[in-house]
Design a protein around this motif. Structure first.
Motif, PDB file in Angstrom:
ATOM      1  N   ILE B  19       0.847  -1.204   0.000  1.00  0.00           N
ATOM      2  CA  ILE B  19       0.000   0.000   0.000  1.00  0.00           C
ATOM      3  C   ILE B  19       0.880   1.252   0.000  1.00  0.00           C
ATOM      4  CG2 ILE B  19      -1.702   1.301   1.313  1.00  0.00           C
ATOM      5  CD1 ILE B  19      -2.903  -1.290   2.236  1.00  0.00           C
ATOM      6  N   GLY B  20       1.969   1.229   0.812  1.00  0.00           N
ATOM      7  CA  GLY B  20       2.879   2.373   0.825  1.00  0.00           C
ATOM      8  C   GLY B  20       3.525   2.602  -0.527  1.00  0.00           C
ATOM      9  N   LEU B  21       3.894   1.494  -1.201  1.00  0.00           N
ATOM     10  CA  LEU B  21       4.507   1.617  -2.526  1.00  0.00           C
ATOM     11  C   LEU B  21       3.528   2.223  -3.528  1.00  0.00           C
ATOM     12  CD1 LEU B  21       7.122   1.007  -3.977  1.00  0.00           C
ATOM     13  CD2 LEU B  21       6.298  -1.277  -4.449  1.00  0.00           C
ATOM     14  N   VAL B  22       2.248   1.787  -3.458  1.00  0.00           N
ATOM     15  CA  VAL B  22       1.241   2.363  -4.364  1.00  0.00           C
ATOM     16  C   VAL B  22       1.068   3.849  -4.074  1.00  0.00           C
ATOM     17  CG1 VAL B  22      -1.182   2.291  -5.044  1.00  0.00           C
ATOM     18  CG2 VAL B  22       0.050   0.185  -4.676  1.00  0.00           C
ATOM     19  N   VAL B  23       1.090   4.223  -2.772  1.00  0.00           N
ATOM     20  CA  VAL B  23       0.956   5.643  -2.430  1.00  0.00           C
ATOM     21  C   VAL B  23       2.111   6.430  -3.050  1.00  0.00           C
ATOM     22  CG1 VAL B  23       1.002   7.300  -0.545  1.00  0.00           C
ATOM     23  CG2 VAL B  23      -0.344   5.249  -0.322  1.00  0.00           C
ATOM     24  N   VAL B  24       3.347   5.897  -2.918  1.00  0.00           N
ATOM     25  CA  VAL B  24       4.509   6.609  -3.465  1.00  0.00           C
ATOM     26  C   VAL B  24       4.397   6.748  -4.975  1.00  0.00           C
ATOM     27  CG1 VAL B  24       6.973   6.437  -3.862  1.00  0.00           C
ATOM     28  CG2 VAL B  24       6.069   5.983  -1.616  1.00  0.00           C
ATOM     29  N   LEU B  25       3.991   5.662  -5.667  1.00  0.00           N
ATOM     30  CA  LEU B  25       4.028   5.676  -7.130  1.00  0.00           C
ATOM     31  C   LEU B  25       2.813   6.376  -7.731  1.00  0.00           C
ATOM     32  CD1 LEU B  25       5.294   2.078  -7.892  1.00  0.00           C
ATOM     33  CD2 LEU B  25       6.561   4.198  -8.041  1.00  0.00           C
ATOM     34  N   ALA B  26       1.627   6.249  -7.093  1.00  0.00           N
ATOM     35  CA  ALA B  26       0.399   6.676  -7.771  1.00  0.00           C
ATOM     36  C   ALA B  26      -0.080   8.059  -7.362  1.00  0.00           C
ATOM     37  CB  ALA B  26      -0.712   5.654  -7.507  1.00  0.00           C
ATOM     38  N   ARG B  27       0.176   8.469  -6.111  1.00  0.00           N
ATOM     39  CA  ARG B  27      -0.341   9.773  -5.689  1.00  0.00           C
ATOM     40  C   ARG B  27       0.514  10.894  -6.270  1.00  0.00           C
ATOM     41  NH1 ARG B  27      -4.541  10.253  -1.830  1.00  0.00           N
ATOM     42  NH2 ARG B  27      -4.132  12.417  -2.290  1.00  0.00           N
ATOM     43  N   ARG B  28      -0.111  12.067  -6.490  1.00  0.00           N
ATOM     44  CA  ARG B  28       0.614  13.172  -7.113  1.00  0.00           C
ATOM     45  C   ARG B  28       1.061  14.227  -6.124  1.00  0.00           C
ATOM     46  NH1 ARG B  28      -2.271  14.903 -12.536  1.00  0.00           N
ATOM     47  NH2 ARG B  28      -1.014  16.682 -11.967  1.00  0.00           N
ATOM     48  N   ASN B  29       0.439  14.263  -4.945  1.00  0.00           N
ATOM     49  CA  ASN B  29       0.810  15.255  -3.927  1.00  0.00           C
ATOM     50  C   ASN B  29       2.149  14.852  -3.285  1.00  0.00           C
ATOM     51  OD1 ASN B  29       0.822  16.845  -1.532  1.00  0.00           O
ATOM     52  ND2 ASN B  29      -1.365  17.112  -1.794  1.00  0.00           N
ATOM     53  N   ILE B  30       3.119  15.790  -3.214  1.00  0.00           N
ATOM     54  CA  ILE B  30       4.433  15.370  -2.712  1.00  0.00           C
ATOM     55  C   ILE B  30       4.402  15.035  -1.227  1.00  0.00           C
ATOM     56  CG2 ILE B  30       5.995  16.346  -4.409  1.00  0.00           C
ATOM     57  CD1 ILE B  30       6.108  18.859  -2.953  1.00  0.00           C
ATOM     58  N   PHE B  31       3.477  15.597  -0.447  1.00  0.00           N
ATOM     59  CA  PHE B  31       3.354  15.180   0.952  1.00  0.00           C
ATOM     60  C   PHE B  31       2.963  13.708   1.042  1.00  0.00           C
ATOM     61  CE2 PHE B  31       2.574  19.764   1.826  1.00  0.00           C
ATOM     62  CZ  PHE B  31       3.644  19.920   2.669  1.00  0.00           C
ATOM     63  N   LEU B  32       2.053  13.285   0.131  1.00  0.00           N
ATOM     64  CA  LEU B  32       1.619  11.893   0.146  1.00  0.00           C
ATOM     65  C   LEU B  32       2.772  10.969  -0.224  1.00  0.00           C
ATOM     66  CD1 LEU B  32      -1.185  10.757   0.786  1.00  0.00           C
ATOM     67  CD2 LEU B  32      -1.235  13.165   0.337  1.00  0.00           C
ATOM     68  N   VAL B  33       3.656  11.421  -1.118  1.00  0.00           N
ATOM     69  CA  VAL B  33       4.812  10.600  -1.481  1.00  0.00           C
ATOM     70  C   VAL B  33       5.685  10.353  -0.249  1.00  0.00           C
ATOM     71  CG1 VAL B  33       6.859  10.505  -2.915  1.00  0.00           C
ATOM     72  CG2 VAL B  33       4.752  11.400  -3.854  1.00  0.00           C
ATOM     73  N   LEU B  34       5.929  11.434   0.533  1.00  0.00           N
ATOM     74  CA  LEU B  34       6.718  11.278   1.764  1.00  0.00           C
ATOM     75  C   LEU B  34       6.031  10.325   2.744  1.00  0.00           C
ATOM     76  CD1 LEU B  34       8.080  14.830   2.598  1.00  0.00           C
ATOM     77  CD2 LEU B  34       9.368  12.785   2.103  1.00  0.00           C
ATOM     78  N   MET B  35       4.700  10.456   2.870  1.00  0.00           N
ATOM     79  CA  MET B  35       3.986   9.581   3.809  1.00  0.00           C
ATOM     80  C   MET B  35       4.018   8.135   3.348  1.00  0.00           C
ATOM     81  SD  MET B  35       0.688  11.705   4.954  1.00  0.00           S
ATOM     82  CE  MET B  35       0.751  13.455   4.871  1.00  0.00           C
ATOM     83  N   GLY B  36       4.000   7.903   2.036  1.00  0.00           N
ATOM     84  CA  GLY B  36       4.127   6.535   1.538  1.00  0.00           C
ATOM     85  C   GLY B  36       5.452   5.919   1.933  1.00  0.00           C
ATOM     86  N   VAL B  37       6.533   6.728   1.879  1.00  0.00           N
ATOM     87  CA  VAL B  37       7.841   6.225   2.302  1.00  0.00           C
ATOM     88  C   VAL B  37       7.809   5.838   3.781  1.00  0.00           C
ATOM     89  CG1 VAL B  37      10.246   6.839   2.581  1.00  0.00           C
ATOM     90  CG2 VAL B  37       9.048   7.514   0.538  1.00  0.00           C
ATOM     91  N   GLU B  38       7.155   6.679   4.605  1.00  0.00           N
ATOM     92  CA  GLU B  38       7.054   6.356   6.038  1.00  0.00           C
ATOM     93  C   GLU B  38       6.299   5.041   6.247  1.00  0.00           C
ATOM     94  OE1 GLU B  38       8.356   8.104   8.449  1.00  0.00           O
ATOM     95  OE2 GLU B  38       9.044   9.794   7.260  1.00  0.00           O
ATOM     96  N   LEU B  39       5.225   4.862   5.461  1.00  0.00           N
ATOM     97  CA  LEU B  39       4.429   3.628   5.577  1.00  0.00           C
ATOM     98  C   LEU B  39       5.280   2.410   5.232  1.00  0.00           C
ATOM     99  CD1 LEU B  39       1.546   3.349   6.443  1.00  0.00           C
ATOM    100  CD2 LEU B  39       0.832   3.481   4.088  1.00  0.00           C
ATOM    101  N   MET B  40       6.104   2.525   4.169  1.00  0.00           N
ATOM    102  CA  MET B  40       6.949   1.400   3.777  1.00  0.00           C
ATOM    103  C   MET B  40       7.985   1.093   4.858  1.00  0.00           C
ATOM    104  SD  MET B  40       7.389   2.595  -0.135  1.00  0.00           S
ATOM    105  CE  MET B  40       8.615   1.464  -0.713  1.00  0.00           C
ATOM    106  N   LEU B  41       8.581   2.143   5.459  1.00  0.00           N
ATOM    107  CA  LEU B  41       9.558   1.919   6.530  1.00  0.00           C
ATOM    108  C   LEU B  41       8.906   1.197   7.715  1.00  0.00           C
ATOM    109  CD1 LEU B  41      11.452   5.303   6.475  1.00  0.00           C
ATOM    110  CD2 LEU B  41      12.460   3.089   6.119  1.00  0.00           C
ATOM    111  N   ASN B  42       7.668   1.619   8.054  1.00  0.00           N
ATOM    112  CA  ASN B  42       6.946   0.954   9.139  1.00  0.00           C
ATOM    113  C   ASN B  42       6.710  -0.518   8.846  1.00  0.00           C
ATOM    114  OD1 ASN B  42       5.725   2.319  11.579  1.00  0.00           O
ATOM    115  ND2 ASN B  42       5.667   3.919  10.050  1.00  0.00           N
TER     116      ASN B  42
END
Lengths: 202, 105
Positions: B19-42
């Motif tokens: 889910i974090g990877l999809v957030v990083v790749l698919a969302r366009r807002n750069i804040f969401l990209v950062l949050m996707g990275v946090e999700l993947m680290l978790n």
């Protein structure tokens, strides 16, 4: 004698709580993916981190659960929410959520999930009854043992401290407008931007 | 009843990572990209802790110490990443990642 639970606790209740926390994690992660405003996404992300912290506490790492709440859900997400609110000029939610490229970008990770799931179910091992419960005292002994047979993690710990200091300095350098101009002068001199967004540098 | 199955923990970690990877790749807002990275680290931290239960003795503690360092690295990453977001939104005044495709031109 599994280390997950104190003596006399019931594994059925632990499994029920695991299902609850897993649901919270999955629902909140989906919320991050689908929410329109970055602040909504941040609140969902905090929910997912709290769910993960509950799972840590269930699977024998109470110390990590506390650290997860303190550092991740507390400090890091506070920073994220703070920056979103500072930069938000009521326009963040007008950025489109997805575009045409989102479809292939979603298919590839799903393929990865299928492959991971297959490999994991083929190679899974049961929980070891001799695993240790990760409380503060054993973790501190294992990390800061400087003797000859020590793990050497204490050196890594010191290096991480230096890395955090370097990151803070880098963040100040990146976010400041100009190194030799005081903030209030820079805010006025920069035309087209309200003075207010100079606060982002703090 | 049996204790929590490590396989379930690993599958949950894999699902959160994806889910974090999809957030990083698919969302366009750069804040969401950062949050996707946090999700993947978790998710990777959760996987570490799940695997540490399958090892006996001190080895199980080492699997629980690595997430401590990951959390510290994630703090540094969030710090620098958010400073970079402040830095680049100052010039363009938008958080749409498509606005920052300058290197392509």
């Amino acid at each position: 004698m599994y280390p997950d639970l104190p003596a006399g606790a019931d594994h059925a209740i632990a499994n029920a709580y695991f299902a609850l926390f897993a649901l919270v994690c999955i629902a909140c992660s989906g919320g991050v993916l689908l929410s329109k405003h970055p602040l909504n996404a941040a609140v969902h992300l905090i929910g997912a981190m709290l769910g993960i912290s509950g799972i840590y506490a269930l699977i024998a790492s109470p110390f990590l659960a506390v650290i997860q709440v303190l550092v991740y859900a507390g400090a890091i997400m506070m920073l994220v929410v703070f920056v979103i609110m500072v930069l938000n000029r009521a326009r963040d939610h007008q950025v489109p959520r997805f575009d045409w490229w989102s479809i292939p970008a979603a298919i590839l990770p799903l393929t990865l999930l299928a492959m991971l799931g297959r490999t994991l179910s083929a190679t899974s091992a049961p929980a070891d009854p001799a695993a240790m419960r990760g409380e503060i005292a054993p973790i501190a002994r294992a990390m800061f043992d400087t003797g000859a047979g020590g793990s050497g993690y204490w050196l890594l710990f010191e290096i991480v401290g230096v890395l955090l200091l370097v990151a803070i300095v880098a963040a100040v350098l990146l976010a400041k407008r100009s190194l030799d101009t005081p903030e209030h002068v820079a805010g006025i001199a920069d035309e087209g931007h309200p003075k207010g967004d100079a606060h982002g540098a703090h | 009843m049996a204790p929590i199955d490590p396989l379930l923990v690993q599958l949950l970690a894999a699902l959160i990572f994806v889910i974090g990877l999809v957030v990083v790749l698919a969302r366009r807002n750069i804040f969401l990209v950062l949050m996707g990275v946090e999700l993947m680290l978790n998710a990777v931290n959760l996987s570490f802790v799940g695997f540490s239960r399958e090892l006996p003795g001190m080895a199980s503690l080492w699997g629980q110490m690595t997430p401590l360092f990951t959390i510290a690295i994630a703090a540094a990453e969030a710090c620098v990443g958010l400073a970079m977001v402040i830095c680049i939104t100052r010039g363009k005044d938008t958080v749409d990642s498509d606005a920052f495709a300058d290197m392509r031109e």
